[in-house]
Design a protein around this motif. Sequence first.
Motif, PDB file in Angstrom:
ATOM      1  N   ARG A   1      28.488  19.630  19.999  1.00 35.61           N
ATOM      2  CA  ARG A   1      29.383  19.985  21.115  1.00 35.61           C
ATOM      3  C   ARG A   1      30.591  20.768  20.625  1.00 35.61           C
ATOM      4  NH1 ARG A   1      28.547  14.535  22.487  1.00 35.61           N
ATOM      5  NH2 ARG A   1      30.689  14.034  21.855  1.00 35.61           N
ATOM      6  N   ALA A   2      31.164  20.315  19.501  1.00 35.97           N
ATOM      7  CA  ALA A   2      32.361  20.982  18.977  1.00 35.97           C
ATOM      8  C   ALA A   2      32.058  22.416  18.561  1.00 35.97           C
ATOM      9  CB  ALA A   2      32.927  20.191  17.801  1.00 35.97           C
ATOM     10  N   LEU A   3      30.923  22.613  17.892  1.00 36.68           N
ATOM     11  CA  LEU A   3      30.563  23.967  17.468  1.00 36.68           C
ATOM     12  C   LEU A   3      30.208  24.844  18.662  1.00 36.68           C
ATOM     13  CD1 LEU A   3      28.433  23.168  14.288  1.00 36.68           C
ATOM     14  CD2 LEU A   3      30.741  24.101  14.380  1.00 36.68           C
ATOM     15  N   GLY A   4      29.602  24.239  19.682  1.00 35.20           N
ATOM     16  CA  GLY A   4      29.306  25.005  20.886  1.00 35.20           C
ATOM     17  C   GLY A   4      30.562  25.466  21.597  1.00 35.20           C
ATOM     18  N   ARG A   5      31.618  24.668  21.499  1.00 36.99           N
ATOM     19  CA  ARG A   5      32.869  25.017  22.165  1.00 36.99           C
ATOM     20  C   ARG A   5      33.730  25.952  21.326  1.00 36.99           C
ATOM     21  NH1 ARG A   5      34.520  20.119  23.049  1.00 36.99           N
ATOM     22  NH2 ARG A   5      33.499  19.993  25.070  1.00 36.99           N
ATOM     23  N   HIS A   6      33.812  25.710  20.020  1.00 44.62           N
ATOM     24  CA  HIS A   6      34.755  26.452  19.179  1.00 44.62           C
ATOM     25  C   HIS A   6      34.095  27.385  18.171  1.00 44.62           C
ATOM     26  CE1 HIS A   6      37.557  23.644  20.905  1.00 44.62           C
ATOM     27  NE2 HIS A   6      36.988  22.615  20.309  1.00 44.62           N
ATOM     28  N   GLY A   7      32.791  27.226  17.930  1.00 42.71           N
ATOM     29  CA  GLY A   7      32.149  28.011  16.890  1.00 42.71           C
ATOM     30  C   GLY A   7      32.489  27.475  15.506  1.00 42.71           C
ATOM     31  N   TRP A   8      31.920  28.102  14.481  1.00 37.07           N
ATOM     32  CA  TRP A   8      32.155  27.673  13.099  1.00 37.07           C
ATOM     33  C   TRP A   8      32.804  28.818  12.351  1.00 37.07           C
ATOM     34  CZ3 TRP A   8      33.237  23.899  10.236  1.00 37.07           C
ATOM     35  CH2 TRP A   8      32.986  23.852   8.864  1.00 37.07           C
ATOM     36  N   HIS A   9      34.071  28.634  12.022  1.00 37.83           N
ATOM     37  CA  HIS A   9      34.839  29.663  11.321  1.00 37.83           C
ATOM     38  C   HIS A   9      35.473  29.032  10.084  1.00 37.83           C
ATOM     39  CE1 HIS A   9      34.289  31.989  14.955  1.00 37.83           C
ATOM     40  NE2 HIS A   9      34.803  30.984  15.658  1.00 37.83           N
ATOM     41  N   PRO A  10      34.676  28.768   9.052  1.00 36.89           N
ATOM     42  CA  PRO A  10      35.221  28.092   7.867  1.00 36.89           C
ATOM     43  C   PRO A  10      36.273  28.935   7.180  1.00 36.89           C
ATOM     44  CG  PRO A  10      33.030  28.925   7.415  1.00 36.89           C
ATOM     45  CD  PRO A  10      33.262  29.107   8.888  1.00 36.89           C
ATOM     46  N   ALA A  11      37.295  28.256   6.667  1.00 32.50           N
ATOM     47  CA  ALA A  11      38.397  28.956   5.998  1.00 32.50           C
ATOM     48  C   ALA A  11      37.965  29.515   4.653  1.00 32.50           C
ATOM     49  CB  ALA A  11      39.586  28.005   5.809  1.00 32.50           C
ATOM     50  N   VAL A  12      36.966  28.903   4.016  1.00 33.07           N
ATOM     51  CA  VAL A  12      36.501  29.317   2.690  1.00 33.07           C
ATOM     52  C   VAL A  12      34.990  29.400   2.726  1.00 33.07           C
ATOM     53  CG1 VAL A  12      36.516  28.783   0.231  1.00 33.07           C
ATOM     54  CG2 VAL A  12      38.420  28.068   1.664  1.00 33.07           C
TER      55      VAL A  12
ATOM     56  N   ALA B   1      47.976  30.255  23.917  1.00 34.36           N
ATOM     57  CA  ALA B   1      46.849  30.920  24.580  1.00 34.36           C
ATOM     58  C   ALA B   1      46.898  32.429  24.394  1.00 34.36           C
ATOM     59  CB  ALA B   1      46.855  30.565  26.067  1.00 34.36           C
ATOM     60  N   VAL B   2      48.108  32.998  24.419  1.00 34.08           N
ATOM     61  CA  VAL B   2      48.238  34.454  24.369  1.00 34.08           C
ATOM     62  C   VAL B   2      48.191  34.970  22.936  1.00 34.08           C
ATOM     63  CG1 VAL B   2      49.804  36.370  24.840  1.00 34.08           C
ATOM     64  CG2 VAL B   2      49.478  34.590  26.550  1.00 34.08           C
ATOM     65  N   ALA B   3      48.993  34.386  22.058  1.00 29.47           N
ATOM     66  CA  ALA B   3      49.133  34.916  20.700  1.00 29.47           C
ATOM     67  C   ALA B   3      48.004  34.483  19.785  1.00 29.47           C
ATOM     68  CB  ALA B   3      50.470  34.495  20.113  1.00 29.47           C
ATOM     69  N   GLU B   4      47.553  33.217  19.905  1.00 30.84           N
ATOM     70  CA  GLU B   4      46.552  32.700  18.978  1.00 30.84           C
ATOM     71  C   GLU B   4      45.172  32.556  19.618  1.00 30.84           C
ATOM     72  OE1 GLU B   4      47.842  29.298  16.813  1.00 30.84           O
ATOM     73  OE2 GLU B   4      49.902  30.007  16.662  1.00 30.84           O
ATOM     74  N   ARG B   5      45.055  32.995  20.887  1.00 31.97           N
ATOM     75  CA  ARG B   5      43.775  32.964  21.605  1.00 31.97           C
ATOM     76  C   ARG B   5      43.160  31.565  21.641  1.00 31.97           C
ATOM     77  NH1 ARG B   5      41.787  37.742  23.157  1.00 31.97           N
ATOM     78  NH2 ARG B   5      42.597  39.666  22.240  1.00 31.97           N
ATOM     79  N   VAL B   6      44.014  30.554  21.725  1.00 28.35           N
ATOM     80  CA  VAL B   6      43.516  29.200  21.925  1.00 28.35           C
ATOM     81  C   VAL B   6      42.951  29.110  23.343  1.00 28.35           C
ATOM     82  CG1 VAL B   6      44.159  26.759  22.036  1.00 28.35           C
ATOM     83  CG2 VAL B   6      45.177  28.246  20.310  1.00 28.35           C
ATOM     84  N   PRO B   7      41.765  28.508  23.531  1.00 25.24           N
ATOM     85  CA  PRO B   7      41.221  28.395  24.890  1.00 25.24           C
ATOM     86  C   PRO B   7      42.223  27.768  25.845  1.00 25.24           C
ATOM     87  CG  PRO B   7      39.587  27.707  23.273  1.00 25.24           C
ATOM     88  CD  PRO B   7      40.864  27.944  22.517  1.00 25.24           C
ATOM     89  N   VAL B   8      42.253  28.291  27.067  1.00 31.11           N
ATOM     90  CA  VAL B   8      43.269  27.870  28.040  1.00 31.11           C
ATOM     91  C   VAL B   8      43.232  26.369  28.265  1.00 31.11           C
ATOM     92  CG1 VAL B   8      44.007  28.094  30.444  1.00 31.11           C
ATOM     93  CG2 VAL B   8      43.315  30.123  29.158  1.00 31.11           C
TER      94      VAL B   8
END
Length: 438
Positions: A404-415, A158-165
């Motif tokens: 739902r997944a995109l609403g929660r996490h957004g879309w951040h494609p690696a490439v 949660a702290v280092a990688e900003r994963v949702p709590v």
Amino acid sequence: MEAVPARARGYVGCAAVLALFCLLRLPTLHAPWWAVALLAALYAACEHAVRRRFAGASHPVYAVLLAGVFLLPPPAAAFVPLPGALLARVEHRPAPARRIWRAARLALAVWGAARVHWALGGRDAVVASDFPYVLLPAVAAVLAFCLVLAALDGGILAVAERVPVRRAWQGLLSRSLAPIGVHGLAGLMMAVLWRSPYGPVAALLVLLPMCVSWWVFAQYHRERAAHQATIRALVQAVDIKDGYTRGHSERVGQASVMIARELGMDDERVEVLRFAGILHDVGKLGVPTRLLRKDGPLTPEERRIIELHPEYGHEMVRGISFLGEARAAILHHHERLDGSGYPYGLVGGQIPECARVVAVADAFDAMTSTRSYRRARPVPAALEELQRCAGTQFDPRMVAALVRALGRHGWHPAVTADEPEGTTAPPAAFPSRAGARR
């Protein structure tokens, strides 16, 4: 520690201070120091051997640490992991921060487990080899060990990688209970034998079956690495044949994983869906390159040739057993719910679930990626189009899961599709003309 965010440095620093606090009473203890030194040396040696010989092994020497929990006072038990953790090889930088974090988390987990064990009278039960009463304090200590590790690991996520709590601690405890429980049983056997007339030498024999389990686990990881290499080779082959949509396969794999997790699939199926997304267009290796790179519109005959790629792909991977149901996804990811898809025109539930997942992920990436003939659509517009086609072309469950997944996490494609050729990116670039033109 310059590569570590300030918040993570603070978190690691707090953990290190707490670990030092747990060791404060160490100089005043009347503990068997030869046993402390022997266990610390044994842990350090096992840590070095396991990391060197059994790369990727999980929870490699917790049995030694838990034996210390069952044999020693809490401060002395907390000292056991320190030499091995501070001197062990670190693969990623910054090494000092990672060593301090590893040492602090293990010291705190061992101290907490030892406190619980001693509070429940476990030490006396071990000395007297009092079965079955020795089991209850041991089980409570193992549970405390798992709880402390899960709490610390979730915090650093949660702290280092900003994963949702709400996600940082999800599954950490449940995934650790079984493997650490096995190590706890081995540690208890070591402790009981240590206190028996046979002494420490007999206790060390418990590590022999553990070595066998480490070897089996290492074989599994080697096999897994071979699987990854196989997939990487196939993806790179397609990339060499046609770099038209750079990174498409990796992004489809990423979107497939998001859908699978949103649907509550287990980790094994999620991994299979990732393979399916990455390899869904591997059959285009069998399509003439001139068609894949053609700039103008395709003729009906050329389109029929390209539409054979799911069958080509299925034939290419049908002998790769570890792909499992991913092979069905490769064959059927262009089927539509209304039966107008290809190659077999399957309808509704006849289409395998994994293929319905990949179909949505494939179409989503095709719409949100820039191509030479059009600009990428915004994510909301792409989702609106998927929802419009849900029920006829796409499975509404899969579309809703992606939304739902995109609403929660957004879309951040690696490439991204329009990266220059020299940009560092995962080795994947499957063309998807048919998906892009839906």
